[in-house]
Design an enzyme around this catalytic site. Structure first.
Site, PDB file in Angstrom:
ATOM      1  CE  LYS A  36      -8.048  -0.106  56.507  1.00  0.00           C
ATOM      2  NZ  LYS A  36      -6.585  -0.317  56.500  1.00  0.00           N
ATOM      3  CB  THR A  37      -4.773  -3.057  60.824  1.00  0.00           C
ATOM      4  OG1 THR A  37      -4.907  -1.885  60.020  1.00  0.00           O
ATOM      5  CG2 THR A  37      -3.296  -3.383  60.997  1.00  0.00           C
ATOM      6  CD  GLU A 223      -6.547   2.171  53.651  1.00  0.00           C
ATOM      7  OE1 GLU A 223      -7.583   2.360  52.994  1.00  0.00           O
ATOM      8  OE2 GLU A 223      -6.428   2.480  54.854  1.00  0.00           O
ATOM      9  CD  GLN A 253     -12.660   4.491  55.103  1.00  0.00           C
ATOM     10  OE1 GLN A 253     -11.784   5.102  55.723  1.00  0.00           O
ATOM     11  NE2 GLN A 253     -13.037   3.266  55.433  1.00  0.00           N
ATOM     12  NE  ARG A 627     -10.936   8.763  59.340  1.00  0.00           N
ATOM     13  CZ  ARG A 627     -10.795   7.473  59.076  1.00  0.00           C
ATOM     14  NH1 ARG A 627      -9.704   6.843  59.447  1.00  0.00           N
ATOM     15  NH2 ARG A 627     -11.753   6.795  58.464  1.00  0.00           N
TER      16      ARG A 627
END
Length: 757
Positions: A36-37, A223, A253, A627
């Protein structure tokens, strides 16, 4: 202007579609590890290069300084030097600049202070005293929690009073009223005020609102599932009628409802913007298929979510390991032993491993196990650098120089370092200031003015105390003059000398109160020198602006912002803090009912008749599992001491939601996890719960004892942990044999000299 030829290369179809969708509202549902970044930064670069939008007219908001720095670094490579003109940062940082620039429209002086939690508690205590509320009946932090939640839904003290549903909320509303007045007197805001007052500014002052709506052609929010009411309202106000608002997030999330994050924002975005386009990023680039399948099987049990089908091309990888130990000490011993094994066998580095847990108290057994094995570790969430006493003292002094109305900072440093201004003198000073209706610093200036003019002190103070107060007022005045002449690092150098910090903190004898945290004088001085080095980053700005920027940066820093990778240190971190990070190897401990999911969530849902809180706990577990890049270990203890009690536990329901075909076999997952057959991937896993370990045939050796092995020779016991039905003994043997882990019931070990175990 033509697009740079490599800007879209390497993007998958969904990523490319998200980058090329420019006009109108856009919802990007981005699964964990889906890039996403990369999408956000490439979309910004695409808008700049392909559409010719000036970087100054683009805003991108995220939630941590760490994420903002990563975004800025990538944009620097994609956009070049013009990336500095982009408005990229956290919501709080954006609001701090907004209020610094335009807050005077609503009566907020641009030199305002930002109160951290400790400062807020001090102000709340004052407010409770004014409201005549006994702190024994209502703790300041509990009252502050109610006020914070009210601010996050844009409710002031009058609104809270009108909506109060019980006596505690009525009491909190009375305290809130006085707290608001204290903040005005101090020319200060807290973290929640940054958001709330920015929204008020944009809503109530049309000229300011139109100025920012004209500036920002495109607004992006990362986010988005973590936004609260105030943050979402702010984003909508900035986007205005253009509706060029792009939000990126994943309801799976959303784990911060306790910080007032509202999952309904992302779930209702399509309703708020009917013309919205929705794109799902479903390819995971982080984890193996086994890890991803396990996580998906857990989160699919939630109802509040937007369905998406994650997949990866990373291969199956190794199975997910599910382990059951006897108690928390055994759990910690197993985890640290497994990290040690992976490192010794060169399968990974200690710095690639993270142990995650639900509550901070779980770190105790893990830290002790690390110390026993000599394993280097880093505990994320310890005492933050900017909260260390000497650093906070220096920063409060600088805050006072910048904003003399900041009485919280004044009260902290008025006699630190010691200046001969005792508690009684401070009480007389503040009482006189209150009677006169002036700030305490103004009262100090009057004492100084009287001395300069040879007049008697206006406050009934002992001569020595009056002179000390006048000296301190003169020092603050002198430093205030220097603050508009010197860059921040030089100003700190002057403060260390003129305010006496050097002599105070370099004193080898120290003071008992200042040695309470175990730091030596040289360590404190090193921290102050580190603070001066940090200030150099702002030396290029105009001196007054540089000091304001430094104080703002320090006020808004978060623990995870300081996280840096290390090759040789194992990371111990809570599941909440782990969001946004990734590790090749992840251990999640404490997968038991009452721990994860937490007992408060279970009780709250039982009272409300919903599953909202347990669903958030499931999302927290999902975040931890995703993670992991290569290896994932899930652990539980048969017995655990928690909240002052110890007893048998039940396996977490989340363990039972993982399909057996992604789990290691019982032989691999020592102790075993046994699964019942199933015909679909939505079945459950039954975790075998052993009885307490049977006493071994031989008594266990103690750590430090010397033992002899028939093949390996003599060695020293460095660890001994109980496992179901046996003990695992770790021995450091002499010579090239090195460290061996042995089962006591099988190993031919003898105590030296010759006592049979």
């Amino acid at each position: 202007m033509t697009i740079q030829p490599d800007l879209l290369q390497g993007l998958n179809p969904a990523q490319r579609e998200a980058v090329e969708t420019v006009d109108g509202p856009l919802l990007i549902v981005a699964g964990p590890g889906s890039g996403k970044t990369r999408v956000i930064t490439h979309r910004i670069a695409h808008i700049v290069h392909q559409y010719g939008v000036h970087p100054y007219r683009i805003m991108a908001a995220t939630f941590t300084n760490k994420a903002a720095r990563e975004m800025q670094d990538r944009l620097q490579r994609l956009v070049g030097t013009r990336a500095e003109l982009l408005s990229v940062g956290t919501f709080h940082a954006f609001c701090a600049r907004l209020l610094r620039r335009d807050g005077e429209a609503m009566g907020l002086n641009r030199n305002y202070s930002i109160f951290d939690t400790d400062d807020q508690v001090s102000a709340i205590k004052q407010a409770m005293e004014l409201a005549e509320v006994d702190p024994k009946g209502h703790t300041p932090r509990a009252v502050l929690g109610v006020i914070s939640r009210a601010k996050n839904v844009l409710t002031d003290s009058r609104g809270l009073a009108s909506r109060a549903e019980n006596y505690f909320e009525e009491t909190a509303a009375r305290v809130y009223h006085h707290y608001e007045e204290i903040m005005v007197r101090n020319n200060a805001v807290d973290f929640d005020d940054l958001l709330m007052r920015s929204v008020q500014l944009l809503e109530e002052y049309r000229a300011v609102r139109e100025q920012y709506q004209e500036r920002f052609v495109h607004v992006m929010v990362d986010e988005f599932q973590d936004t609260n009411v105030a943050q979402y309202r702010l984003a909508r106000l900035l986007a205005g009628d253009r509706q060029n608002i792009c939000v990126v997030g994943d309801p799976d999330q959303s784990i911060y409802s306790w910080r007032s994050a509202d999952i309904r924002n992302i779930l209702s975005f399509q309703r708020d913007y009917p013309s919205c386009k929705t794109i799902s990023l479903e390819q995971n680039y982080r984890s193996t298929s086994n890890i991803l399948d396990a996580a998906q099987s857990v989160i699919s049990n939630n109802r509040q979510r937007l369905d998406k089908g994650l997949f990866t091309e990373n291969g199956d990888g190794v199975p997910v390991y599910a382990h059951e130990t006897y108690n928390e000490e055994d759990e910690a011993g197993y985890v640290i032993g497994e990290v040690d094994r992976l490192v010794r066998e060169r399968e990974t580095k200690a710095g690639d491993c993270a142990i995650m847990y639900r509550v901070n108290a779980q770190s105790r057994a893990l830290e002790e196990a690390c110390l026993r094995r000599g394993m280097k570790y880093r505990l994320v969430g310890g005492v933050r650098f900017y909260q260390r006493k000497e650093v906070k003292d220096l920063m409060c002094f600088l805050r006072l120089v910048h904003n003399p109305l900041d009485e919280v900072s004044l009260m902290r440093v008025i006699n630190v370092p010691p200046r001969g201004i005792g508690a009684k003198s401070v009480s007389l000073l503040t009482g006189w200031a209150r009677d006169e209706g002036v700030p305490t610093y103004t009262a100090m200036q009057r004492i100084l003015g009287a001395r300069r003019e040879g007049q008697p002190c206006p406050v009934n103070l002992p001569r020595r105390a009056a002179n000390s107060i006048a000296d301190f007022a003169n020092l603050v005045e002198e430093m205030a003059n220097l603050s508009v002449q010197l860059p921040p690092s030089e100003l700190i150098g002057e403060a260390l000398e003129l305010a006496g910090f050097r002599q105070y903190y370099q004193n080898a004898d120290g003071r008992a109160a200042d040695r309470s945290d175990g730091q030596r004088p040289e360590e404190r001085w090193e921290n102050l020198m580190e603070m001066r080095e940090t200030a150099r980053e702002f030396d290029a700005e105009d001196p007054a602006d540089g000091l304001a920027s430094l104080l703002e940066r320090i006020s808004l820093v978060a623990e995870v912002d300081n996280y840096e990778e290390s090759e040789d240190s194992l990371t111990l971190i809570t599941l909440h803090q782990a969001k946004g990070l990734e590790f090749p190897v992840v251990f999640i401990v404490g997968l038991e009912e009452g721990i994860l999911p937490h007992y408060r969530s279970i009780e709250t849902d039982a009272q409300s008749g919903t599953e909202a809180q347990v669903e958030e706990e499931r999302r927290l577990c999902y975040v931890g599992m995703t993670r992991a890049q290569q290896r994932l270990y899930l652990l539980r203890a048969f017995r655990r001491g928690f909240m002052g009690s110890s007893g048998p536990t039940n396996a977490s329901r989340f363990l039972q939601e993982i399909p057996e075909d992604v789990l290691a076999s019982p032989e691999q997952s020592r102790p075993a996890v046994v699964s019942t057959p199933r015909s679909t991937r939505q079945g459950t896993v039954q975790t075998r719960m052993p009885d307490a370990p049977a006493p071994p045939a031989k008594p266990a050796p103690g750590i430090g004892e010397t033992v002899r092995h028939s093949s390996f020779g003599e060695g020293v016991v460095i660890d001994c942990i109980a496992i179901p039905g046996d003990h695992e003994v770790t021995v450091h043997f002499a010579g090239s044999v090195g460290i061996k882990r042995l089962l006591l019931s099988y190993a031919p070990l003898e105590k030296v000299p010759g006592d049979i175990l």
